[in-house]
Design a protein around this motif. Sequence first.
Motif, PDB file in Angstrom:
ATOM      1  N   ARG A  76       0.977  -1.393  -0.009  1.00 23.39           N
ATOM      2  CA  ARG A  76       0.151   0.043   0.261  1.00 23.39           C
ATOM      3  C   ARG A  76       1.063   1.254   0.003  1.00 23.39           C
ATOM      4  NH1 ARG A  76      -3.148   2.968   4.049  1.00 23.39           N
ATOM      5  NH2 ARG A  76      -1.493   2.448   5.472  1.00 23.39           N
ATOM      6  N   MET A  77       1.919   1.542   0.950  1.00 28.17           N
ATOM      7  CA  MET A  77       2.648   2.510   0.972  1.00 28.17           C
ATOM      8  C   MET A  77       3.638   2.657  -0.185  1.00 28.17           C
ATOM      9  SD  MET A  77       2.019   4.222   3.850  1.00 28.17           S
ATOM     10  CE  MET A  77       3.634   5.051   4.151  1.00 28.17           C
TER      11      MET A  77
ATOM     12  N   THR B  30       8.365  -1.917   4.257  1.00 28.01           N
ATOM     13  CA  THR B  30       8.284  -3.219   4.051  1.00 28.01           C
ATOM     14  C   THR B  30       7.843  -3.929   5.399  1.00 28.01           C
ATOM     15  OG1 THR B  30      10.517  -3.570   4.470  1.00 28.01           O
ATOM     16  CG2 THR B  30      10.033  -3.609   2.128  1.00 28.01           C
TER      17      THR B  30
ATOM     18  N   TRP C 122      12.246  -2.991  -5.260  1.00 26.73           N
ATOM     19  CA  TRP C 122      11.991  -4.460  -5.179  1.00 26.73           C
ATOM     20  C   TRP C 122      10.915  -4.771  -3.997  1.00 26.73           C
ATOM     21  CZ3 TRP C 122      15.807  -1.616  -2.315  1.00 26.73           C
ATOM     22  CH2 TRP C 122      16.121  -1.837  -1.245  1.00 26.73           C
TER      23      TRP C 122
ATOM     24  N   ASN D 242       5.866   8.269  11.680  1.00 27.35           N
ATOM     25  CA  ASN D 242       4.514   8.652  10.746  1.00 27.35           C
ATOM     26  C   ASN D 242       5.120   9.584   9.958  1.00 27.35           C
ATOM     27  OD1 ASN D 242       2.114   9.419  10.028  1.00 27.35           O
ATOM     28  ND2 ASN D 242       1.513   8.240  11.782  1.00 27.35           N
TER      29      ASN D 242
END
Length: 282
Positions: free
Chosen positions: A20-21, A89, A41, A139
């Motif tokens: 998602r990020m 990750t 990657w 964050n």
Amino acid sequence: MTASDTSKPIKVAVAGISGRMGKAFVQAFFNDPVIRIVGAWGRENAEYVGLDIGQVAEVAGGARAGILVSSGFIECVAACSPDVILDVTQAEAAWRTATSAIGKGIRPVIGTSGLSQTHLKELAILAEKNNVGTMVVPNFSVGAVLMMEFARQAGRFIPNVEVVEMHHTQKIDAPSGTAMHTANKLAESRSHYNAKRVEEKELMTGARGAVHASGVRVHSLRLPGMISHQEVLFGSEGELLSIRHDSFNTKCFIEGERMAIQHVMTQKKLVVGLDQILFART
Ligand SMILES: NC(=O)c1ccc[n+]([C@@H]2O[C@H](COP(=O)([O-])OP(=O)(O)OC[C@H]3O[C@@H](n4cnc5c(N)ncnc54)[C@H](OP(=O)(O)O)[C@@H]3O)[C@@H](O)[C@H]2O)c1
């Protein structure tokens, strides 16, 4: 690229391209003149290795970058020689990548949550020893950083506080990196919170949440429909102060990602939190 050379674009490789990020980062910076995505990657042996990063990140209009997803850190670095790695990750993978990257003079910006205090201490030593700027950013959202800063300030005046963090059900680690960082920030204002008033007895283990070394209680909720939310509740006689932040989508992280990547290029040590950039400016 050297830290002082600010005229050239910053070459960034993305670890976690299929997440998602990672996807949101590639979409946001796909044609950016300053932050140039040069490689990426994800999971080892993933089905998307060898595909174009635009395709994997589902960039609007099906745009292609002409850059293929590598099979791992080593292959990616060989292919594109990045200045910075943006890591979104999973904690153990991020730790391995960061230690290898620092050894090669590549600056990690770690958005991945779940790094332990021991990891942070070791990263600080490694970054300083190698003179390589490194950032850990619990964050990237400016609103969330302000929420933590306001909580830190309130902690000077109100000694009773509990943190409730709420996330989607795919989140692995608990508490969230933001909740951990909030508890650490609160501890800057006061060494001990929540003085014992009665001898509490938990009838269900964990009912009163986790306890930070400072006495701050942290509660983690995982529910479908939630994205990323946190409320810091301060209780005092006859009043309640509630400081809340809600992320509704990944757009709130873009500005912070840009700040962190630009900042890490100027550093030679570990920096934890976007607050170190935001409040250094004021
Ligand atoms: N700092 C912040 O502001 C912020 C905000 C939101 C989230 N986060 C954190 O960022 C991280 C990623 O969040 P997300 O929502 O994007 O998660 P996600 O959607 O699950 O994506 C995780 C990504 O990491 C890859 N991955 C998993 N294990 C890996 C490994 N061992 N080596 C290399 N890549 C691996 C996944 O590949 P596959 O898709 O192939 O499994 C995927 O690309 C989490 O730790 C989350 O808590 C930080």
